[in-house]
Motif scaffolding. Structure first.
Motif, PDB file in Angstrom:
ATOM      1  N   TYR A  33      -9.827   2.307  10.551  1.00 40.62           N
ATOM      2  CA  TYR A  33      -8.617   1.873   9.860  1.00 40.62           C
ATOM      3  C   TYR A  33      -8.628   0.363   9.664  1.00 40.62           C
ATOM      4  CZ  TYR A  33      -6.637   6.521  10.495  1.00 40.62           C
ATOM      5  OH  TYR A  33      -6.404   7.871  10.437  1.00 40.62           O
TER       6      TYR A  33
ATOM      7  N   VAL B 105      -3.207   2.147   8.650  1.00 39.18           N
ATOM      8  CA  VAL B 105      -3.361   2.767   7.337  1.00 39.18           C
ATOM      9  C   VAL B 105      -4.738   2.433   6.786  1.00 39.18           C
ATOM     10  CG1 VAL B 105      -2.440   2.891   4.991  1.00 39.18           C
ATOM     11  CG2 VAL B 105      -0.900   2.483   6.900  1.00 39.18           C
ATOM     12  N   ASP B 106      -5.303   3.370   6.036  1.00 34.79           N
ATOM     13  CA  ASP B 106      -6.564   3.103   5.372  1.00 34.79           C
ATOM     14  C   ASP B 106      -6.682   3.981   4.140  1.00 34.79           C
ATOM     15  OD1 ASP B 106      -9.175   1.449   6.125  1.00 34.79           O
ATOM     16  OD2 ASP B 106      -9.766   3.287   5.076  1.00 34.79           O
ATOM     17  N   SER B 107      -7.548   3.568   3.236  1.00 28.25           N
ATOM     18  CA  SER B 107      -7.740   4.335   2.007  1.00 28.25           C
ATOM     19  C   SER B 107      -8.768   5.449   2.170  1.00 28.25           C
ATOM     20  CB  SER B 107      -8.188   3.400   0.876  1.00 28.25           C
ATOM     21  OG  SER B 107      -9.385   2.743   1.253  1.00 28.25           O
TER      22      SER B 107
ATOM     23  N   ILE C 119       0.863  -1.185   0.000  1.00 28.21           N
ATOM     24  CA  ILE C 119       0.000   0.000   0.000  1.00 28.21           C
ATOM     25  C   ILE C 119       0.894   1.229   0.000  1.00 28.21           C
ATOM     26  CG2 ILE C 119      -0.199   0.213   2.513  1.00 28.21           C
ATOM     27  CD1 ILE C 119      -3.194   0.940   2.054  1.00 28.21           C
TER      28      ILE C 119
ATOM     29  N   ASP D 211      -0.637   7.950  -0.479  1.00 29.07           N
ATOM     30  CA  ASP D 211      -2.004   8.064  -0.977  1.00 29.07           C
ATOM     31  C   ASP D 211      -3.046   7.627   0.035  1.00 29.07           C
ATOM     32  OD1 ASP D 211      -0.762   6.767  -4.103  1.00 29.07           O
ATOM     33  OD2 ASP D 211      -0.938   8.854  -3.423  1.00 29.07           O
ATOM     34  N   SER D 212      -2.627   7.458   1.271  1.00 25.34           N
ATOM     35  CA  SER D 212      -3.513   6.886   2.277  1.00 25.34           C
ATOM     36  C   SER D 212      -3.608   7.777   3.502  1.00 25.34           C
ATOM     37  CB  SER D 212      -2.999   5.510   2.713  1.00 25.34           C
ATOM     38  OG  SER D 212      -2.810   4.657   1.618  1.00 25.34           O
TER      39      SER D 212
ATOM     40  N   GLY E  82      -5.602  11.586   4.382  1.00 27.84           N
ATOM     41  CA  GLY E  82      -5.426  10.936   3.102  1.00 27.84           C
ATOM     42  C   GLY E  82      -5.728  11.849   1.924  1.00 27.84           C
TER      43      GLY E  82
END
Length: 124
Positions: A111, A98-100, A27, A31-32, A53
């Motif tokens: 998350y 981390v997450d989108s 990942i 971008d997150s 993000g």
């Protein structure tokens, strides 16, 4: 497959400093939404700091404002938590996440990806 590997925890005296690292694979941290959380024995997991993000802005829990600094390095795909002025009440297992999701949040349940945690112990 997303993998987050933390390092940098340890034992430090009150007033000391530590820098935690979280190396990511699978990942892009750039971008997150990324965050650091901690959990002390018998307590709920709480948000420490995060990076949005969407615009890269940083946000901190009120207790950590001014003492902790969150950052990320896109070239290394690694995020950091620099902690200064550590207090015994900062003792906990620290996790990176981390997450989108777009935007930012210090709510741990938002998350999806988590590191294994690293112990930080601050002695008085």
């Amino acid at each position: 497959q997303v993998q987050l590997v933390e390092s940098g925890g340890g034992l430090v005296q009150s007033g000391g400093s530590l820098k935690l690292s979280c190396a990511a694979s699978g990942i892009s941290l750039e971008d997150s939404a990324v965050g650091w959380f901690r959990q002390a024995p018998g307590k709920e997991r709480e948000g420490v700091a995060c990076i949005s993000g969407s615009d890269g802005s940083t946000h901190y829990s009120e207790n950590m404002q001014g003492r902790f600094t969150i950052s990320r390095d896109a070239t290394q795909n690694t995020m950091y938590l620099e902690m200064t002025g550590l207090k015994p009440e900062d003792t906990a297992v620290y996790y990176c996440a981390v997450d989108s999701l777009r935007g930012w949040s210090l709510a741990h349940y938002l998350y999806n990806y988590w590191g294994q945690g690293t112990q930080v112990t601050v002695s008085s």
